[in-house]
Each structure stands twice: as C-alpha cells, then as structure tokens.
Design a protein around this motif. Structure first.
Motif, short mmCIF file in Angstrom:
data_model
loop_
_atom_site.label_atom_id
_atom_site.label_comp_id
_atom_site.label_asym_id
_atom_site.label_seq_id
_atom_site.Cartn_x
_atom_site.Cartn_y
_atom_site.Cartn_z
N ASN A 577 -16.57 -2.43 6.89
CA ASN A 577 -17.59 -3.28 7.50
C ASN A 577 -17.34 -4.76 7.22
O ASN A 577 -18.25 -5.53 6.91
CB ASN A 577 -18.98 -2.87 7.02
CG ASN A 577 -19.37 -1.49 7.53
OD1 ASN A 577 -19.19 -1.18 8.70
ND2 ASN A 577 -19.90 -0.66 6.65
N GLY A 578 -16.09 -5.15 7.34
CA GLY A 578 -15.72 -6.55 7.21
C GLY A 578 -15.50 -7.04 5.79
O GLY A 578 -15.12 -8.20 5.59
N HIS A 579 -15.72 -6.18 4.79
CA HIS A 579 -15.56 -6.58 3.39
C HIS A 579 -14.31 -5.93 2.80
O HIS A 579 -14.18 -4.70 2.79
CB HIS A 579 -16.79 -6.17 2.59
CG HIS A 579 -18.07 -6.80 3.07
ND1 HIS A 579 -18.35 -8.14 2.89
CD2 HIS A 579 -19.12 -6.28 3.75
CE1 HIS A 579 -19.51 -8.42 3.43
NE2 HIS A 579 -20.01 -7.31 3.96
N ILE A 580 -13.40 -6.76 2.31
CA ILE A 580 -12.16 -6.26 1.71
C ILE A 580 -12.50 -5.61 0.37
O ILE A 580 -13.21 -6.19 -0.45
CB ILE A 580 -11.15 -7.40 1.54
CG1 ILE A 580 -10.79 -7.99 2.92
CG2 ILE A 580 -9.90 -6.92 0.82
CD1 ILE A 580 -9.92 -9.22 2.85
N THR A 581 -12.00 -4.41 0.16
CA THR A 581 -12.27 -3.68 -1.07
C THR A 581 -11.24 -4.03 -2.14
O THR A 581 -10.31 -4.81 -1.91
CB THR A 581 -12.24 -2.16 -0.83
OG1 THR A 581 -10.88 -1.74 -0.63
CG2 THR A 581 -13.07 -1.78 0.40
N ASP A 582 -11.38 -3.41 -3.30
CA ASP A 582 -10.43 -3.63 -4.40
C ASP A 582 -9.21 -2.73 -4.30
O ASP A 582 -8.29 -2.85 -5.14
CB ASP A 582 -11.13 -3.39 -5.74
CG ASP A 582 -12.20 -4.43 -6.04
OD1 ASP A 582 -12.07 -5.57 -5.54
OD2 ASP A 582 -13.18 -4.11 -6.74
N ALA A 583 -9.18 -1.83 -3.34
CA ALA A 583 -8.04 -0.91 -3.22
C ALA A 583 -6.79 -1.68 -2.82
O ALA A 583 -6.82 -2.53 -1.93
CB ALA A 583 -8.34 0.17 -2.18
N ARG A 584 -5.66 -1.38 -3.47
CA ARG A 584 -4.40 -2.05 -3.19
C ARG A 584 -3.27 -1.02 -3.08
O ARG A 584 -2.34 -0.99 -3.89
CB ARG A 584 -4.07 -3.06 -4.30
CG ARG A 584 -5.10 -4.18 -4.44
CD ARG A 584 -5.06 -5.13 -3.27
NE ARG A 584 -5.96 -6.27 -3.45
CZ ARG A 584 -7.21 -6.32 -3.01
NH1 ARG A 584 -7.72 -5.26 -2.36
NH2 ARG A 584 -7.96 -7.39 -3.21
N PRO A 585 -3.30 -0.18 -2.05
CA PRO A 585 -2.27 0.86 -1.90
C PRO A 585 -0.99 0.39 -1.21
O PRO A 585 -0.04 1.14 -1.07
CB PRO A 585 -2.97 1.91 -1.04
CG PRO A 585 -3.91 1.11 -0.19
CD PRO A 585 -4.38 -0.02 -1.06
N GLY A 586 -0.95 -0.87 -0.75
CA GLY A 586 0.18 -1.34 0.04
C GLY A 586 1.47 -1.40 -0.76
O GLY A 586 1.49 -1.76 -1.93
N ARG A 587 2.57 -1.05 -0.09
CA ARG A 587 3.88 -1.04 -0.74
C ARG A 587 4.94 -1.65 0.18
O ARG A 587 4.76 -1.75 1.39
CB ARG A 587 4.32 0.41 -1.07
CG ARG A 587 3.40 1.16 -2.01
CD ARG A 587 3.25 0.47 -3.36
NE ARG A 587 4.52 0.21 -4.02
CZ ARG A 587 5.16 1.06 -4.84
NH1 ARG A 587 4.63 2.26 -5.09
NH2 ARG A 587 6.29 0.71 -5.41
N TRP A 588 6.04 -2.06 -0.45
CA TRP A 588 7.22 -2.48 0.31
C TRP A 588 7.77 -1.23 1.00
O TRP A 588 8.24 -0.30 0.35
CB TRP A 588 8.24 -3.09 -0.63
CG TRP A 588 9.50 -3.58 0.04
CD1 TRP A 588 9.64 -3.99 1.33
CD2 TRP A 588 10.79 -3.72 -0.56
NE1 TRP A 588 10.93 -4.38 1.57
CE2 TRP A 588 11.66 -4.22 0.43
CE3 TRP A 588 11.29 -3.45 -1.84
CZ2 TRP A 588 13.00 -4.47 0.18
CZ3 TRP A 588 12.63 -3.71 -2.09
CH2 TRP A 588 13.47 -4.21 -1.09
N THR A 589 7.69 -1.22 2.30
CA THR A 589 8.09 -0.06 3.09
C THR A 589 9.52 -0.24 3.56
O THR A 589 9.83 -1.20 4.26
CB THR A 589 7.14 0.13 4.29
OG1 THR A 589 5.81 0.31 3.80
CG2 THR A 589 7.53 1.32 5.13
N HIS A 590 10.37 0.67 3.17
CA HIS A 590 11.81 0.54 3.43
C HIS A 590 12.18 1.06 4.81
O HIS A 590 11.45 1.83 5.42
CB HIS A 590 12.60 1.32 2.38
CG HIS A 590 12.46 0.76 1.00
ND1 HIS A 590 13.05 1.32 -0.10
CD2 HIS A 590 11.81 -0.35 0.53
CE1 HIS A 590 12.75 0.61 -1.18
NE2 HIS A 590 12.01 -0.41 -0.81
N GLY A 591 13.33 0.62 5.27
CA GLY A 591 13.89 1.20 6.47
C GLY A 591 14.27 2.65 6.23
O GLY A 591 14.30 3.13 5.10
#
Length: 594
Positions: A577-591
């Motif tokens: 709902n427009g609010h960024i959460t504290d979750a940080r699952p993002g990773r460097w995604t390789h080819g």
C-alpha cells in the motif's frame, strides 16, 4: 505449512493467456501451486477483487551508482518492478582504477544527468573489477533483484586510460585485454555487454564518450566473447546521426550505423536490444529501425527494440533542471530564493511585466544537454508551445501522459488571443512553485500515442526505456510500467488499447526471457515468487514531486503510484500500500549458467 497464501485473486499469469481466478501458494521464495489451495499458511492474503500479476522486469535502468547507497531502488519499487537491469548505454562504474573514479562520475553526470555531488558522496567504491562491483552490491541489502551489463565505456577507460577519454582507436593488445575483462565478468555473473556510441552523449565536461565512433573491429571482437559462453545479451543505442543532408544521405548513415549493431548480434550469436523512439528530429528513422529488425530476423539475426509506452521528454518547472524562465535576467535575480518564494515573487505584477518584456539570454553550458535544449525551446517557444502542456491532475488525482492537443499552451494561447509564454509563466507562478510543464519531445508526434501503439505491437519490441535512476532532474520515467498497465491495458480512451494479457506478458515474461531468466515472469508452480497484487479500480499515476533525498541533498523527481496493494520479491513483501517494508530479499541476479 505455506509461508504465504494469496487467496481468490484474478491471475494474469504472464504467458498471454486469459485471466482466471485462483489461489497462489508460496514457500521458501517459490510458488508451490496455483489453483484451489486449502493448505494452511503463516500468512493469508485475501485477494478477492485484486489482480495477481508476475513482478515486472525492467531491462533499461541506470541504478549503477544509486544501488551502492539506496537499498530500495526507488522509484521503481513503487511501480511493480521486481528485477532491474543496469549498465545500459555503455556507462557505469566498473571496472575502474582508483584514479579514474572522477572520470566515470563525470561521464555518468553528463550522459545520464545524475548529480556528480551525489555520486561522489554516495558511492562506496569498494571494488575495482566488475566482479568485485557485483559482489560488493550483493553484499548490501536490497529490496529488488538486479542484473548488471558490462559497460563498454568502462572497459575502454580501464584498459586505455586517457587514450580512451581522447577517443583514440584501440590497439590489438587493448582489444585482447578488453576481451579478457569482459569474459571474466560474464563468467562471474554479468548478463551481457552494453555499448553506447551516439553523438548525443557527452561527459559533464563536454567531451565525447570513450566509446564514441569505435571501430567495427573492436565492437565485433567484444561481441565474439559472448559466442561460446552461456546465454548473454547485447544492448545498444539507436540515436543514429541526426539529419544533415538529403534523405538518401540520412538513410545511408542509418544503414551504416545499424549494420554495426546487427553485425555484433551476428558475431555473438546472441540477441541485441536497441533503443527505439519516434525522434522528432529524424522522424523516418523509427520506421526504418522497425523494418530493419524484421529484415534482420529474416537473416537469422535477433535484433530486439526497446520502446517506451509513452512520450519521451522532460518536465519543466521552477525547481527542475530544465527551467524555461531561467533565461530571463529578472528571474535570475530571484533564482536564489526557495521555489515557494520565487513563485510568490513571480505573481507580483511588476515582476511579471518585467520578465515578460525581457529578451532571453543564452543558457548554454558546455557539456550539458539541458541548457542548449532550453535555448532552442526559448528561441522557438511560440511554435514549440503546441507540444508543451500544463501538468495538471485529473479528477482522481492522476496525470495523463496522452494529453489532448487542445490543452497545450500553444493551442490555449491561440484560442484566447494571448501569448503562450504568458500562459506558461502564470502556470509556473501558481501555488508553492511546484507546478510542472510536460514536454513530450519524442513519441508524441501529431498529438497522440497512436504511433507508440504501432511500435508496441511490433513482434520484436521490448517494453522498456524508462531510464530509471537517470535524468533525475528532468524526468521520472521509472513509472512506465504503470503507464503500460494502466493506460494501454485498462484506461485509454483516445484510441485502441492493447489486450491486458499481452500488456502483462510484455512487462514480465517477454523481458525475463530476453534476459535469459527462466525462473520468473510467470505465475506458475516452481517459479520465483515475484508477484504484484493490484487493485485495477485504483491504479493510477499521481503527479511527480521533487524531493531532495540524494546524497548531499541532491534533487530528483519521484513519481509514486496508486493501486499496487503489495509487491513480493522471492515471496517477501517489499512494498505494501505504497509503504516500503524492511524486507530486503533482492540479490545480484546472474546470467544463465548454461
């Protein structure tokens, strides 16, 4: 037990098939099942009345610097994007020798209009090789997944130093070194090579970019590195030479420049994607490029075309990089004031009369593309005013990126018998000085987006070209995914829309597969749980706003969204709902590995 159960939503799965109602189960970052699911879950999301879409893949961003200080990839995170691709147009920040950091900042500031002070203050520079760059970013928390293209400019500077900055040709030994660096970066996870030969790109000091007018031998030698590696891609620019002579000469130049990029794809045996827009200064080139892509396919060469779903242009306001009042001496006398105070001063009748009576002075600054653009607009303002629009919200608070021609300053001025400059002045002087003027330079010929629809229906098109993270003082096109979904899939009234399942597929599966990502872009069992929950009844783009949240208080434009209930990356809610959460699952995604 499931981690998350999304219950009763209408699924548009990303494959182009028709929507269907289903539950979606998620465990350990993956989708476990799609259908009727009765399994218990730690969290159940009631999705009745919502649409469940795959996360969007944005293949053209410039977060290369921002990713080192911003965990969230804003503003892309506000627009359903779950994977971003950076390093486009041949510019970036790795590999880099310690002594060349300022050179790369100068390059990025000039080409992509990212404040050099923000880059200097915000970037950590805890890398030298490209692999170290990717790993350094991966060690930091991020909300979204990110992929990295290897920029040609940085390869040249790393190997050739000042010789590259001067535009000298590479020697055979230089090329071998660049090949070795590129190969290692690709093996370690980079997703491809980006080149950026164009006469429109300059450094902040006004120099041509290091990869401007390099030889076909160099380009093909680098492309050849991709041939025997796992799937990787090439990316290039179509800002081919501007017209300078007869149409036949222009076509000959186009054919020559296109052949260089086509040859790279042929040598690599991999696809190349090229930026594609309906350029007002070269209107024939967009048709030529569309036809050339089809001709390449007939020869077995894969040339994709990156196209935006809306006009490509700039915003003008009292606090933006492009400020059309800044050319007038009496405005310059108050330019130091905060925007709110400037607007109040502009409403003073004496100030208004004085500025409107003045002749403009030149704003040209060597190395900056914005002041010369402002000069051109100012000198031809009454004609260009027919493509300048007051940026005003609609009744629901959203803005329209396909404004009616009669709403332009030029058309309104003609109807009222006043000057267009006067109307624009009064618009900018209103309120707290936050009013904006929309100037769609490309893609908006003849006052509609009909040509854009033709481009989006091309069989080799990739919906892209938002430049997220770049040109932060003049545009906010990271929101193009919302434009694509809302305008083309749901709301367009001035012409044909595009079928909603196709719109979703273009934002998801099509871009994912182009990047070699077979694990996302589709709502199906076994796929990565990158998911958007969207309320189509509320989906809209509010007005852009100017914020000062870059390092050193740097200014940028942010455009948020309405209607995204939640976005999940690897099953974790990163914005709700427009609010960024504290979750940080993002990773460097390789080819791809094979």
């Amino acid at each position: 037990m499931l981690d998350t159960l999304i219950k009763g939503g209408t699924v548009i799965d990303g494959t182009g098939t028709e929507p269907f109602v289903a539950d979606v189960g998620i465990r350990d970052g993956r989708i476990t099942a799609v259908g009727q699911i009765d399994e218990p879950a730690q969290r159940t999301i009631d999705a009745k009345g919502l649409h469940v879409l795959p996360g969007f893949v944005d293949i053209h961003t410039h977060y290369d610097g921002q990713a080192s200080w911003d965990e969230t990839f804003a503003p892309s995170i506000y627009h359903g994007v779950t994977t971003v691709v950076m390093g486009n147009c041949g510019v970036g920040f790795a590999p880099v020798r310690p002594g060349d950091r300022d050179v790369l900042i100068d390059l990025m500031e000039g080409v992509e209009e990212i404040p050099g002070t923000a880059l200097t203050e915000g970037m950590k520079w805890n890398w030298e090789s490209f692999t170290d760059y990717g790993r350094a970013l991966d060690a930091q928390p991020h909300s979204l997944d990110f992929m990295t293209l290897v920029p040609h400019d940085t390869l040249r500077l790393y190997v050739m130093g000042e010789r590259a900055a001067r535009g000298e040709p590479a020697t055979a030994d230089d090329i071998v070194q660049m090949q070795d660096l590129l190969r290692q970066a690709l093996l370690d996870g980079a997703c491809g090579l980006a080149v950026g030969s164009t006469e429109t790109h300059r450094t902040a000091q006004g120099r041509m970019t290091p990869s401007f007018e390099v030889s076909p031998v160099e380009l093909n030698s680098l492309a050849a590195v991709l041939k025997d590696l796992p799937y990787r891609v090439l990316q290039g620019i179509s800002d081919f030479a501007s017209p300078r002579g007869a149409p036949a000469e222009e076509k000959a130049r186009f054919d020559c420049e296109y052949a260089k990029l086509e040859d790279m794809a042929k040598v690599a045996g991999r696809p190349i994607s090229i930026t594609w827009m309906d350029r007002v200064i070269a209107p024939q080139q967009s048709q030529w490029l569309g036809d050339a892509s089809l001709a390449s396919a007939a020869k077995g060469v894969d040339v994709k075309l990156q196209a935006s779903p809306r006009g490509i242009g700039v915003f003008n306001g009292l606090d933006t990089t492009l400020n059309l009042l800044a050319a007038f001496p009496s405005y310059q006398a108050i330019a130091h004031l905060p925007a709110k105070d400037r607007a109040a001063q502009l409403r003073d009748p004496a100030t208004r009369a004085r500025i409107l009576s003045e002749a403009p002075v030149s704003l040209s600054v060597e190395g900056s593309s914005v002041p010369p653009l402002a000069d051109f607009v100012i000198q031809h303002f009454e004609q260009i005013a027919f493509t300048l629009f007051p940026l005003l919200p609609s009744a629901d608070g959203s803005m329209d990126y396909e404004p009616l021609p009669e709403l332009s300053f030029g058309a309104q001025a003609k109807a009222r018998g006043v000057s267009a400059r006067e109307l624009m002045y009064d618009h900018l002087a209103q309120g707290d000085g936050n009013n904006l003027v929309y100037f769609p330079i490309h893609n908006y010929l003849n006052g509609s987006l009909d040509r854009v629809r033709e481009m989006l229906m091309h069989p080799h098109v990739l919906c892209s070209l938002g430049d997220a993270g770049a040109h932060v003082g003049t545009i906010c096109d990271a929101s193009i995914s919302t434009t694509m979904l809302a305008h083309w899939g749901l709301q367009r009234t001035r012409g044909e829309k595009i079928a909603l399942p196709q719109v979703v597929q273009m934002l998801t599966q099509r871009n994912a597969l182009h990047m070699g990502l077979s694990d996302r872009g589709v709502i199906a069992a076994g796929m990565k749980a990158d998911i958007n929950l969207v309320d189509f009844d509320r989906l809209a783009l509010p007005m852009p706003e100017i914020v000062r949240d870059l390092p050193m208080g740097g200014r940028r434009m942010i455009q948020k969204s309405m209607g995204y209930v939640a976005t999940l990356v690897s099953g974790q809610v990163v914005i709700e709902n427009g609010h960024i959460t504290d979750a940080r699952p993002g990773r460097w995604t390789h080819g791809a590995k094979a």
